[in-house]
Design an enzyme around this catalytic site. Structure first.
Site, PDB file in Angstrom:
ATOM      1  N   HIS A 122      -2.771  -2.129  -0.832  1.00  0.00           N
ATOM      2  CA  HIS A 122      -2.414  -0.769   0.136  1.00  0.00           C
ATOM      3  C   HIS A 122      -3.611  -0.359   0.725  1.00  0.00           C
ATOM      4  O   HIS A 122      -3.543   0.743   1.632  1.00  0.00           O
ATOM      5  CB  HIS A 122      -1.913  -0.056  -0.855  1.00  0.00           C
ATOM      6  N   LYS A 124      -6.659   0.993   3.160  1.00  0.00           N
ATOM      7  CA  LYS A 124      -6.871   0.868   4.689  1.00  0.00           C
ATOM      8  C   LYS A 124      -8.221   1.377   5.145  1.00  0.00           C
ATOM      9  O   LYS A 124      -9.053   2.174   4.854  1.00  0.00           O
ATOM     10  CB  LYS A 124      -6.168   2.274   5.278  1.00  0.00           C
ATOM     11  N   HIS A 401       2.266  10.102   7.223  1.00  0.00           N
ATOM     12  CA  HIS A 401       2.020   8.769   6.638  1.00  0.00           C
ATOM     13  C   HIS A 401       0.525   9.352   5.785  1.00  0.00           C
ATOM     14  O   HIS A 401       0.192   8.168   4.990  1.00  0.00           O
ATOM     15  CB  HIS A 401       1.886   7.598   7.525  1.00  0.00           C
ATOM     16  N   LYS A 403      -2.265  10.655   3.210  1.00  0.00           N
ATOM     17  CA  LYS A 403      -2.351  11.141   1.846  1.00  0.00           C
ATOM     18  C   LYS A 403      -3.538  12.121   1.645  1.00  0.00           C
ATOM     19  O   LYS A 403      -4.535  11.755   1.919  1.00  0.00           O
ATOM     20  CB  LYS A 403      -2.229   9.872   1.246  1.00  0.00           C
TER      21      LYS A 403
END
Length: 536
Positions: A122, A124, A401, A403
């Site tokens: 997950h 990025k 989207h 966090k």
């Protein structure tokens, strides 16, 4: 690093202040007015330089065609693209990505990663190398797909341009003067640096900030300790892949001393003993405890019991049959349950968002799960669950989207710490303790199932000797802190901005508010005229 013009910085210093722009950026949303896109970034500004030589992309979902559209066409014959994705080896998504690779005009290598059950790749991350031997690391929250960049709220952290250490050389070819570290050191204090890349990609002022650090009274060893720790932690993360040896060896040659951030990563495994505090929630907890202890030395910056901790993300996992994971999370975040708020969008906020119901395909919570309904009820009763409110931030209709995890002073004026990460609120992402109960048969350790990456920021990272003490404050619709009359107490301090994507104070769910869950069909149409799921 500050991105203010030198003249603007001097004006602030005349008021006994030094301003540092937010190290966190938001993505640019073309459908928004320019006033709400100030200091925001496009993907093209990160990978669109005609000087791009190699890019390593670590992500979950990848659309190769979209990635190439944001690169400069002139680099296609020579650029080296390495993509680590999160697709299952037998998935249709990987088949599509492979087909794109086989028909694209660029040298691309794809890498799959094993993850245990319930885990995902997950993270990025971008690691971009340029023809002048400079390098930039980008840690962000967006998948490499168009909807994430054009219609969802995202956060981006980018390091200053990094250069090889003075005694290291990556190539024998001639290096332009602006890319040679030894040349830069000879021009300390000068701003006459030329660069033929897009000015959107290279901040000349980052070089100015580096020169200022070089002239500080402390030794370069003292100034570089934060950056070297970032390098050590980042390389330790990369060692958990089987295909990153080349990248690791390359990055070992770079000078990371200009970085002012802490890398917080998650990798799959069970971590025992000292390793328990090396990853995920274990590492965050260890650092925040040290921060809180250190803050007690200064009455003006110490953590207060009235501080508010806020978690905001785009996916929520199960907290267990009795929601026992909430206690683990709040302990990790260093706050009391009553002072913890969790931001997650309602059905109405998704319906009215820029992409309508489609935004909801990227916002995950399974309300049909065995304990999901009681979990929501527990969060509501505890006054923990809060809506997506972002009018002041200019992102009300741009669904999250992003966090973010933050600790605010009660009045919302000060930030004790800020974390931007790919990690959602779940056990696979942050990890959960095993073997800590009295009758447990397993050894104690932190079990993590996913790959995640983030950066932690706090005021002390920006302190320098013989300079003003640092404080951190939220900024809205700009990266630059605004020192108005109500912030006169900030004068005489070094003020670091943090770009906000949502508003403070958080707004709690009302009884009528329904939490968004994509597993529920919606017959009401969104503002685009679609139902959920869409009949495409």
């Amino acid at each position: 690093m500050s991105t203010l013009e030198p003249e603007k910085r001097r004006q602030h210093e005349d008021k006994s202040n030094e301003i540092i722009d937010s190290p966190i950026f938001l993505n640019k949303i073309s459908a928004l007015p320019e006033s709400e896109n100030v200091h925001c970034l496009l993907l093209k500004q990160l990978i669109g330089s005609p000087q791009l030589k190699q890019t390593w992309q670590f992500n979950f979902c990848v659309d190769l065609n979209f990635l190439l559209e944001n690169m400069h066409a002139s680099v296609f014959p020579t650029v080296d693209v390495r993509i680590t994705h999160g697709y299952d080896s037998k998935s249709d998504s990987l088949a599509r990505l492979t087909a794109q690779m086989n028909h694209c005009p660029v040298n691309v290598k794809l890498y799959s990663v094993y993850v245990p059950m319930w885990g995902t790749h997950h993270s990025k991350i971008m690691v971009n190398f340029f023809k002048d031997d400079s390098c930039q690391i980008v840690i962000h929250t967006a998948n490499l797909v168009e909807p994430d960049w054009i219609g969802m709220s995202q956060a981006i952290f980018k390091t200053p341009l990094l250069y090889p250490k003075a005694n290291d050389s990556l190539s024998t070819s001639s290096v332009p003067e602006y890319g040679n570290p030894s040349k830069i050191r000879k021009h300390e204090g000068s701003l006459d640096i030329k660069d033929d890349r897009n000015c959107d990609i290279i901040d000349v002022d980052s070089a100015f900030e580096n020169f200022k650090h070089k002239s500080d009274t402390r030794s370069s060893d003292d100034l570089g300790v934060i950056g070297r720790q970032f390098q050590q932690d980042f390389l330790a993360y990369l060692k958990n892949y089987r295909h990153t040896y080349e990248l690791i060896e390359k990055l070992k040659m770079y000078d990371f001393s200009a970085i002012r951030a802490i890398f917080i990563g998650s990798v799959p495994g069970k971590f025992e003993g000292e390793e328990e505090s090396s990853w995920g929630l274990g590492k965050l907890k260890k650092i925040l405890k040290m921060l809180e202890k250190d803050s007690k030395k200064d009455e003006k910056t110490k953590f207060e019991e009235s501080d508010i901790c806020i978690s905001q993300c785009s996916s929520m996992g199960s907290f267990g049959p009795k929601q026992e994971y909430i206690a683990e999370l709040t302990d990790g975040f260093g706050c009391q349950r009553g002072n913890w708020k969790f931001l997650f969008p309602t059905v109405k906020e998704v319906q009215q968002s820029m992409l309508g119901w489609q935004s909801g395909s990227s916002i995950h919570f399974n309300i049909l799960g065995k304990t999901a309904a009681s979990q929501v009820e527990t969060l509501k009763k505890g006054k923990n669950l809060c809506k997506w409110v972002a009018m002041k931030a200019g992102r009300q209709r741009v669904a999250p989207h992003i966090k973010t995890y933050m600790r605010f002073s009660n009045d919302g004026e000060l930030l004790r710490w800020v974390l931007v990460t790919s990690a959602n609120l779940s056990k696979p992402a942050w990890g959960t303790l095993e073997g800590h109960k009295a009758k447990s048969r397993s050894t104690r350790g932190l079990r993590i199932r996913s790959y995640e990456a983030g950066v932690l920021l706090y005021p002390k990272l920006f302190e320098e000797s013989q300079r003003a003490p640092c404080i951190m404050t939220p900024t809205y619709k700009t990266n630059t802190p605004n020192l108005d009359e109500k912030r006169r107490e900030f004068y005489g301090k070094r003020v670091i901005g943090v770009r906000m994507c949502w508003d403070f104070p958080p707004v709690e769910y009302e009884d009528k508010d329904e939490i968004w869950s994509p597993v529920i069909n919606r017959t009401d149409k969104d503002w685009l005229g679609y139902v959920w799921p869409p009949n495409w």
